[in-house]
Motif scaffolding. Structure first.
Motif, PDB file in Angstrom:
ATOM      1  N   ASN A 172      35.097  35.165   6.150  1.00 51.80           N
ATOM      2  CA  ASN A 172      36.172  35.184   7.139  1.00 51.80           C
ATOM      3  C   ASN A 172      36.290  33.843   7.852  1.00 51.80           C
ATOM      4  OD1 ASN A 172      36.955  38.118   7.093  1.00 51.80           O
ATOM      5  ND2 ASN A 172      34.772  38.325   7.541  1.00 51.80           N
ATOM      6  N   ALA A 173      37.494  33.331   7.904  1.00 47.41           N
ATOM      7  CA  ALA A 173      37.740  32.058   8.593  1.00 47.41           C
ATOM      8  C   ALA A 173      37.625  32.239  10.103  1.00 47.41           C
ATOM      9  CB  ALA A 173      39.129  31.539   8.243  1.00 47.41           C
ATOM     10  N   ASP A 174      37.245  31.171  10.801  1.00 43.22           N
ATOM     11  CA  ASP A 174      37.274  31.190  12.265  1.00 43.22           C
ATOM     12  C   ASP A 174      38.713  31.328  12.755  1.00 43.22           C
ATOM     13  OD1 ASP A 174      34.497  30.792  12.313  1.00 43.22           O
ATOM     14  OD2 ASP A 174      34.742  28.627  12.218  1.00 43.22           O
ATOM     15  N   PHE A 175      39.617  30.595  12.095  1.00 45.76           N
ATOM     16  CA  PHE A 175      41.035  30.733  12.396  1.00 45.76           C
ATOM     17  C   PHE A 175      41.859  30.043  11.303  1.00 45.76           C
ATOM     18  CE2 PHE A 175      39.758  26.834  14.674  1.00 45.76           C
ATOM     19  CZ  PHE A 175      40.684  25.923  14.203  1.00 45.76           C
ATOM     20  N   ASN A 176      43.117  30.432  11.221  1.00 47.67           N
ATOM     21  CA  ASN A 176      44.118  29.761  10.403  1.00 47.67           C
ATOM     22  C   ASN A 176      45.221  29.271  11.331  1.00 47.67           C
ATOM     23  OD1 ASN A 176      43.948  30.030   7.225  1.00 47.67           O
ATOM     24  ND2 ASN A 176      43.032  31.884   8.092  1.00 47.67           N
ATOM     25  N   LEU A 177      45.681  28.065  11.094  1.00 52.17           N
ATOM     26  CA  LEU A 177      46.705  27.475  11.940  1.00 52.17           C
ATOM     27  C   LEU A 177      47.710  26.738  11.055  1.00 52.17           C
ATOM     28  CD1 LEU A 177      47.729  26.580  14.800  1.00 52.17           C
ATOM     29  CD2 LEU A 177      46.220  24.608  14.573  1.00 52.17           C
ATOM     30  N   ALA A 178      48.977  26.979  11.291  1.00 55.47           N
ATOM     31  CA  ALA A 178      50.023  26.260  10.560  1.00 55.47           C
ATOM     32  C   ALA A 178      51.027  25.715  11.567  1.00 55.47           C
ATOM     33  CB  ALA A 178      50.720  27.179   9.566  1.00 55.47           C
ATOM     34  N   TRP A 179      51.535  24.532  11.290  1.00 55.57           N
ATOM     35  CA  TRP A 179      52.595  24.007  12.142  1.00 55.57           C
ATOM     36  C   TRP A 179      53.582  23.206  11.320  1.00 55.57           C
ATOM     37  CZ3 TRP A 179      47.701  22.037  12.109  1.00 55.57           C
ATOM     38  CH2 TRP A 179      47.542  20.662  11.930  1.00 55.57           C
ATOM     39  N   ASN A 180      54.829  23.339  11.731  1.00 58.81           N
ATOM     40  CA  ASN A 180      55.927  22.699  11.017  1.00 58.81           C
ATOM     41  C   ASN A 180      56.588  21.695  11.950  1.00 58.81           C
ATOM     42  OD1 ASN A 180      57.739  22.274   8.866  1.00 58.81           O
ATOM     43  ND2 ASN A 180      59.235  23.667   9.765  1.00 58.81           N
ATOM     44  N   SER A 181      56.759  20.476  11.478  1.00 65.66           N
ATOM     45  CA  SER A 181      57.402  19.421  12.266  1.00 65.66           C
ATOM     46  C   SER A 181      58.667  18.964  11.550  1.00 65.66           C
ATOM     47  CB  SER A 181      56.465  18.217  12.432  1.00 65.66           C
ATOM     48  OG  SER A 181      55.273  18.613  13.067  1.00 65.66           O
ATOM     49  N   VAL A 182      59.733  18.853  12.291  1.00 61.41           N
ATOM     50  CA  VAL A 182      61.016  18.402  11.735  1.00 61.41           C
ATOM     51  C   VAL A 182      61.499  17.203  12.546  1.00 61.41           C
ATOM     52  CG1 VAL A 182      63.397  19.024  11.204  1.00 61.41           C
ATOM     53  CG2 VAL A 182      61.593  20.753  10.997  1.00 61.41           C
ATOM     54  N   PHE A 183      61.778  16.105  11.862  1.00 59.64           N
ATOM     55  CA  PHE A 183      62.268  14.886  12.499  1.00 59.64           C
ATOM     56  C   PHE A 183      63.645  14.553  11.922  1.00 59.64           C
ATOM     57  CE2 PHE A 183      57.665  14.725  12.182  1.00 59.64           C
ATOM     58  CZ  PHE A 183      57.284  14.478  13.507  1.00 59.64           C
ATOM     59  N   ARG A 184      64.560  14.200  12.799  1.00 57.80           N
ATOM     60  CA  ARG A 184      65.903  13.810  12.342  1.00 57.80           C
ATOM     61  C   ARG A 184      66.311  12.519  13.034  1.00 57.80           C
ATOM     62  NH1 ARG A 184      66.707  19.494  12.771  1.00 57.80           N
ATOM     63  NH2 ARG A 184      67.101  20.444  10.735  1.00 57.80           N
ATOM     64  N   TYR A 185      66.853  11.600  12.236  1.00 58.38           N
ATOM     65  CA  TYR A 185      67.391  10.364  12.783  1.00 58.38           C
ATOM     66  C   TYR A 185      68.652  10.026  11.999  1.00 58.38           C
ATOM     67  CZ  TYR A 185      67.885   5.484  14.150  1.00 58.38           C
ATOM     68  OH  TYR A 185      68.385   4.290  14.613  1.00 58.38           O
ATOM     69  N   LYS A 186      69.773  10.100  12.697  1.00 63.65           N
ATOM     70  CA  LYS A 186      71.076   9.891  12.068  1.00 63.65           C
ATOM     71  C   LYS A 186      71.212  10.807  10.861  1.00 63.65           C
ATOM     72  CE  LYS A 186      71.709   5.220  13.854  1.00 63.65           C
ATOM     73  NZ  LYS A 186      71.971   3.779  13.557  1.00 63.65           N
ATOM     74  N   ASN A 187      71.289  10.272   9.673  1.00 67.37           N
ATOM     75  CA  ASN A 187      71.517  11.099   8.488  1.00 67.37           C
ATOM     76  C   ASN A 187      70.238  11.452   7.735  1.00 67.37           C
ATOM     77  OD1 ASN A 187      74.185  10.843   9.108  1.00 67.37           O
ATOM     78  ND2 ASN A 187      74.703   9.443   7.450  1.00 67.37           N
TER      79      ASN A 187
END
Length: 263
Positions: free
Chosen positions: A101-116
């Protein structure tokens, strides 16, 4: 955490698949995912509890791998790790050696936008959770694992074939083949560029409303201390039940390119 509150049967060992390796032990009031097997003496304090008649602690030492051996045998054919027998009854102790068993699972999503331009990253961090590396154990059996290559070791730390066969332990589940399954993965990485409809209007192509081109990678990077191909392993018909590496094929790394036109 899942716990067996009442089994209503004698404790038993279980493992995955046709090549069953019974590392998991089910019994009343035990957390599911605990691995049991045999352990090795790793300190002189432990060894003091299982000295034979006429022996003293000076008869033993800890070798370069962290295992207690008979003093003066390191680097010789006589070097052998000593199995744990804390009650000194002459039988190797069957003890808890790991927890999948894992101590914890963590996921994160990052989205960056600059002009197009758009950039997206999905990370997955799994902390803890042990893996039983059957692949490594069976390679010890066949004298094929990289651990057995002692070419670059000092002469007094080279190990004989018999040393690794002792750790293989006739396929008995034991702590030498338990590894930490912690990892950090860049699960997904995408980069896109969008051309708006205004560009095509000015270019005299009014029927094109937009263009989007991009690239997407999955399982791009893995950071881990696990010695196998991939720490994200499991075995058996239900892949949530057994954290075991039994010649598992690693997860694919894939790259996809896309072109999207809007009319």
């Amino acid at each position: 955490r899942q716990k067996v509150k009442e089994l209503d049967a004698p404790p038993f060992q279980v493992g995955p698949g046709a090549n069953e390796v019974s590392a998991f032990y089910l019994r009343d009031d035990e957390t599911f995912g605990m691995m049991y097997g045999y352990d090795w003496v790793t300190s002189l304090d432990q060894m003091a509890n299982q000295l034979g008649e006429g022996e003293t602690i000076e008869d033993y030492t800890v070798n370069g791998d962290g295992y207690v051996i008979a003093a003066g045998t390191e680097g010789t054919k006589a070097e052998t790790p000593i199995a744990l027998d804390e009650d000194n009854d002459g039988t190797n102790d069957f003890v808890k050696i790991a927890d999948m068993n894992a101590d914890f699972n963590l996921a994160w999503n990052s989205v960056f936008r600059y002009k197009n331009v758009g950039l997206s990253m999905l990370w997955h961090w799994k902390q803890g959770g042990d893996i039983y590396n059957v692949t490594k154990q069976w390679l010890y059996r066949d004298n094929r694992h990289g651990d057995m290559d002692c070419f670059d070791r000092p002469a007094n730390e080279k190990k004989a074939q018999s040393y690794y066969q002792a750790l293989y332990s006739a396929a008995n589940v034991n702590s030498h083949f338990v590894e930490d399954g912690t990892f950090l993965k860049l699960r997904e990485l995408s980069l896109f560029y969008t051309v708006s409809g205004n560009f095509f209007q000015k270019a005299g192509i009014p029927f094109v409303k937009g263009l989007k081109i991009g690239a997407l990678g999955r399982n791009v990077l893995t950071f881990t201390n696990y010695s196998g191909f991939d720490p994200e392993v499991s075995a058996g018909s239900d892949l949530t039940n057994y954290a075991m590496d039994i010649y598992n094929y690693p997860n694919f790394r894939t790259y996809t390119f896309s072109l999207e036109l809007t009319f």
